[in-house]
Design a protein around this motif. Structure first.
Motif, PDB file in Angstrom:
ATOM      1  N   LEU A 243      -8.925  -0.141  12.327  1.00 34.92           N
ATOM      2  CA  LEU A 243      -7.917   0.658  12.586  1.00 34.92           C
ATOM      3  C   LEU A 243      -8.670   2.380  12.768  1.00 34.92           C
ATOM      4  O   LEU A 243      -9.500   2.450  12.151  1.00 34.92           O
ATOM      5  N   PRO A 244      -7.652   3.121  13.094  1.00 33.22           N
ATOM      6  CA  PRO A 244      -8.226   4.530  13.138  1.00 33.22           C
ATOM      7  C   PRO A 244      -8.432   5.036  11.634  1.00 33.22           C
ATOM      8  O   PRO A 244      -7.709   4.504  10.668  1.00 33.22           O
ATOM      9  N   LEU A 251      -2.524   4.199   4.299  1.00 32.68           N
ATOM     10  CA  LEU A 251      -2.384   3.112   3.765  1.00 32.68           C
ATOM     11  C   LEU A 251      -2.742   2.849   2.108  1.00 32.68           C
ATOM     12  O   LEU A 251      -2.184   2.248   1.474  1.00 32.68           O
ATOM     13  N   GLU A 252      -3.875   3.404   1.758  1.00 35.53           N
ATOM     14  CA  GLU A 252      -4.352   3.609   0.590  1.00 35.53           C
ATOM     15  C   GLU A 252      -3.271   4.139  -0.473  1.00 35.53           C
ATOM     16  O   GLU A 252      -3.023   3.714  -1.728  1.00 35.53           O
ATOM     17  N   GLU A 257       1.169   3.689  -4.393  1.00 33.47           N
ATOM     18  CA  GLU A 257       2.625   3.879  -4.818  1.00 33.47           C
ATOM     19  C   GLU A 257       3.530   2.782  -4.817  1.00 33.47           C
ATOM     20  O   GLU A 257       4.525   2.648  -5.306  1.00 33.47           O
ATOM     21  N   GLY A 258       2.851   1.704  -4.455  1.00 29.66           N
ATOM     22  CA  GLY A 258       3.406   0.392  -4.381  1.00 29.66           C
ATOM     23  C   GLY A 258       4.615   0.288  -3.387  1.00 29.66           C
ATOM     24  O   GLY A 258       5.536  -0.725  -3.249  1.00 29.66           O
ATOM     25  N   PHE A 259       4.410   0.658  -2.206  1.00 27.88           N
ATOM     26  CA  PHE A 259       5.051   0.713  -0.869  1.00 27.88           C
ATOM     27  C   PHE A 259       4.863  -0.732  -0.114  1.00 27.88           C
ATOM     28  O   PHE A 259       5.768  -1.181   0.513  1.00 27.88           O
ATOM     29  N   ILE A 260       3.766  -0.879  -0.456  1.00 31.41           N
ATOM     30  CA  ILE A 260       2.984  -2.269   0.340  1.00 31.41           C
ATOM     31  C   ILE A 260       2.202  -3.001  -0.632  1.00 31.41           C
ATOM     32  O   ILE A 260       1.789  -2.343  -1.641  1.00 31.41           O
ATOM     33  N   LYS A 263      -3.089  -4.511   2.376  1.00 30.28           N
ATOM     34  CA  LYS A 263      -3.438  -3.554   3.390  1.00 30.28           C
ATOM     35  C   LYS A 263      -3.244  -4.266   4.893  1.00 30.28           C
ATOM     36  O   LYS A 263      -4.209  -5.250   5.124  1.00 30.28           O
ATOM     37  N   PRO A 264      -2.655  -3.737   5.911  1.00 30.62           N
ATOM     38  CA  PRO A 264      -2.578  -4.176   7.266  1.00 30.62           C
ATOM     39  C   PRO A 264      -3.922  -4.249   7.995  1.00 30.62           C
ATOM     40  O   PRO A 264      -4.676  -3.192   7.601  1.00 30.62           O
ATOM     41  N   ASP A 265      -4.333  -5.087   8.708  1.00 27.57           N
ATOM     42  CA  ASP A 265      -5.530  -5.182   9.311  1.00 27.57           C
ATOM     43  C   ASP A 265      -5.195  -5.106  11.258  1.00 27.57           C
ATOM     44  O   ASP A 265      -6.200  -5.418  11.961  1.00 27.57           O
ATOM     45  N   GLN A 266      -3.900  -4.996  11.451  1.00 23.27           N
ATOM     46  CA  GLN A 266      -3.590  -4.717  12.767  1.00 23.27           C
ATOM     47  C   GLN A 266      -2.620  -3.704  13.068  1.00 23.27           C
ATOM     48  O   GLN A 266      -1.833  -3.499  12.281  1.00 23.27           O
TER      49      GLN A 266
END
Length: 597
Positions: A243-244, A251-252, A257-260, A263-266
């Motif tokens: 990812l860029p 994402l970190e 913050e607990g939003f996700i 961690k996505p990889d696509q």
């Protein structure tokens, strides 16, 4: 002796005390002087006639405010109060008529500190609670009749009334489904700029794993290539580079913050150039001026020409391919007529009903030359004409049918004129059967086929009653109307305009685009027709992909006025020489059988 009523009259500083006038017997009057820039607002009993001379605009605002108050009580059970409270209900200022929180809140905050703003889903009103009663009163005085612009660019007016706290609690605050969390401003404007700059659309054009050009957009994949044919990725074929870099920090932060939780990889990036995509759902790409409700007969005729007559000329072949199964009650009406009867089908379309009963002499007419040509291909007698001026001698028909036609006329007067033309053609004792689309697509706790069926399979299509954004509050529904002979009086056209659930002129109101297969939220709508190319030649209709990768073909919009219960009977009763034999509901249509007397 009746209890005294209080009348609150709000006047500007410039007005003299003498101009307010005396209160009616049994009423007390309290005069409140307001700021000169505030719009005059009068809160009083609707039966009270004040001697204070209002301008035409102020009278209009007062009527609208009172109407909103009565409508909220009738249809929503929301009772307003005549004294000031911290809470207000804002009619016309709701999600249901395209007013967003971002538009409404700044307007309300100009009057004071907003403690809470509740915007119920799909409702054309909202509730606001201020920190103090004084701030609430300021909003009431200042914002009543205030003009704002909604998400569609349409000008609307706000009408405010006070409500008690109890009304607020009864509605509850469950605006979101359980488990759904809305997080605003998760990406700063700086991050947004960096994200856009990190995607280079000029490189890697030969590497299809990175970049692809689809029909309506370009896409670029990171991490893994997304395969649209199966909505999946190949885990064994990761793309180089991941990812860029800018995504890592964002994402970190979301993980912290607990939003996700993972961690996505696509990542897939879609690029739409100006004009790409679907203008139907993209307001910024709609080049045409939003269609408004007609304010005159000339405007109504122009609207019908563009959004009825021209459309049917364009879609005639495709439309005809979907209109082949006769409706049972219409067949029953035609089969019951005496042999040799002369029957006119006004608005015959592709002639679906012209050959039902071989014992009848049937002639058809339609405004569309292309539909009449289809009738002639079937060897039916048909000609082109306007349903308001049919070139058939008065009193020469034993029966007439008008199926799904009158709802295309854009004003109540023109719909009544179409009914009168049907009656003119009938001989004394002749009958007419009329079908129009119903506002109520769920009746007696039973949904019409239009709502029940999400998709009609090829080869099994039948004529469905209708193919819907709330403009403003619905007004009183028409009570049941029986046979004209038993009615105490014959209503005028103004009567049923005022009493119909929304059948009155809507000044400067943009016509909403109806969403197919959904309930109607407005009586005057534009209904989309998705044109299939080369209908009837065996070419399958490609389904819309999950990302809109298929071309749906051109979309046309037809004007409709959908009728509320009792509205068609009321329109018929404006005619002096008919008797209503029967009225009924048939699969999303209101239907009337009348007889000329």
């Amino acid at each position: 002796m009746a209890a005294p009523r209080r009348v609150d009259v709000l006047v500007p500083f410039a007005a003299s005390w003498d101009s307010v006038g005396e209160a009616a017997e049994g009423e007390s009057t309290r005069v409140v002087r307001t700021q000169p820039e505030s719009r005059r607002s009068i809160a009083m009993d609707s039966n009270h006639q004040s001697n204070y001379k209002l301008s035409k605009t102020e009278k209009k605002f007062l009527r609208k405010q009172i109407k909103a108050r009565h409508t909220l009580l009738r249809h929503e059970g929301i009772e307003t109060v005549s004294y000031a409270t911290q809470s207000l209900i804002v009619a016309n200022g709701g999600l249901g008529n395209q007013v967003s929180r971002n538009q409404l809140l700044p307007v309300l905050e100009k009057c004071g500190l907003v403690d809470a703003l509740l915007m119920p889903p799909n409702k054309p009103y909202s509730f606001v609670r201020y920190k103090t009663v004084e701030e609430s009163k300021k909003a009431y005085d200042t914002l009543n009749g205030k003009e704002i612009v909604d998400d569609l660019g349409q000008k609307i007016f706000l009408y405010l009334n006070f409500v008690e706290k109890a009304q607020w609690k009864e509605l509850g605050l469950q605006a979101l489904p359980p488990g759904l969390m809305v997080i605003e401003e998760t990406i700063s404007s700086e991050d947004e700029k960096m994200l856009l700059e990190s995607v280079n659309w000029t490189e890697d054009t030969d590497n299809q794993n990175f970049q692809k050009s689809l029909k309506h957009r370009r896409v670029k994949h990171f991490g893994y290539e997304f395969h649209y044919e199966n909505n999946h990725v190949d885990k064994d074929k990761p793309l180089p580079g991941g990812l860029p870099d800018i995504c890592d920090s964002i994402l970190e932060k979301w993980l912290k913050e607990g939003f996700i939780k993972h961690k996505p990889d696509q990542l897939t990036v879609n690029q739409y150039e100006p004009g790409h995509g679907y203008p139907l759902v993209c307001d910024s790409q709609m080049k045409e001026t939003p269609t408004s409700f007609p304010e005159s007969d000339k405007e109504a005729s122009q609207l019908e020409q563009e959004y009825v007559h021209q459309v049917y000329e364009e879609i005639a072949r495709h439309f005809s391919s979907t209109r082949h199964t006769p409706w049972p009650h219409i067949v029953e009406f035609l089969k019951a007529l005496p042999s040799g009867s002369l029957v006119a089908d006004i608005g015959c379309g592709n002639g679906k009903y012209l050959g039902i009963n071989k014992e009848l002499y049937m002639i058809g007419c339609d405004h569309s030359q292309n539909l009449v040509d289809i009738c002639r291909e079937k060897h039916y007698q048909a000609f082109v004409c306007d349903a308001l001026a049919v070139p058939i001698r008065s009193g020469s028909c034993d029966a007439c049918i008008s199926i799904a036609v009158i709802h295309h006329f854009a004003t109540a007067e023109r719909r009544v004129a179409a009914l009168q033309e049907l009656v003119r053609l009938l001989r004394p004792g002749g009958k007419a059967l009329i079908y129009v689309w119903a506002m109520e697509q769920e009746y007696n706790k039973k949904k019409s086929k239009y709502l029940r069926e999400n998709r009609i399979s090829q080869g099994k299509k039948e004529e469905i009653s209708s193919d819907t954004s709330v403009q403003e509050l619905l007004v009183k529904q028409m009570p049941d109307v029986g046979n004209q002979d038993s009615a105490p009086s014959v209503p005028s056209i103004n009567d049923f305009q005022d009493r119909g659930c929304n059948s009155r002129k809507v000044t400067n109101s943009k016509l909403p685009i109806h969403t197919n297969r959904t309930s109607f939220h407005s009586q005057d709508v534009l209904v989309p027709w998705h044109l299939k190319e080369n209908p009837g030649k065996g070419k399958p209709i490609e389904p819309f992909g999950p990302l809109g990768s298929h071309d749906p073909g051109p979309v046309f919009h037809r004007y409709y006025h959908v009728f509320c219960e009792g509205e068609m009977e009321a329109a018929c009763q404006t005619l002096s020489n008919i008797s209503i034999l029967q009225s009924y509901y048939d699969q999303g249509n209101w239907c009337v059988i009348l007889q000329k007397v």
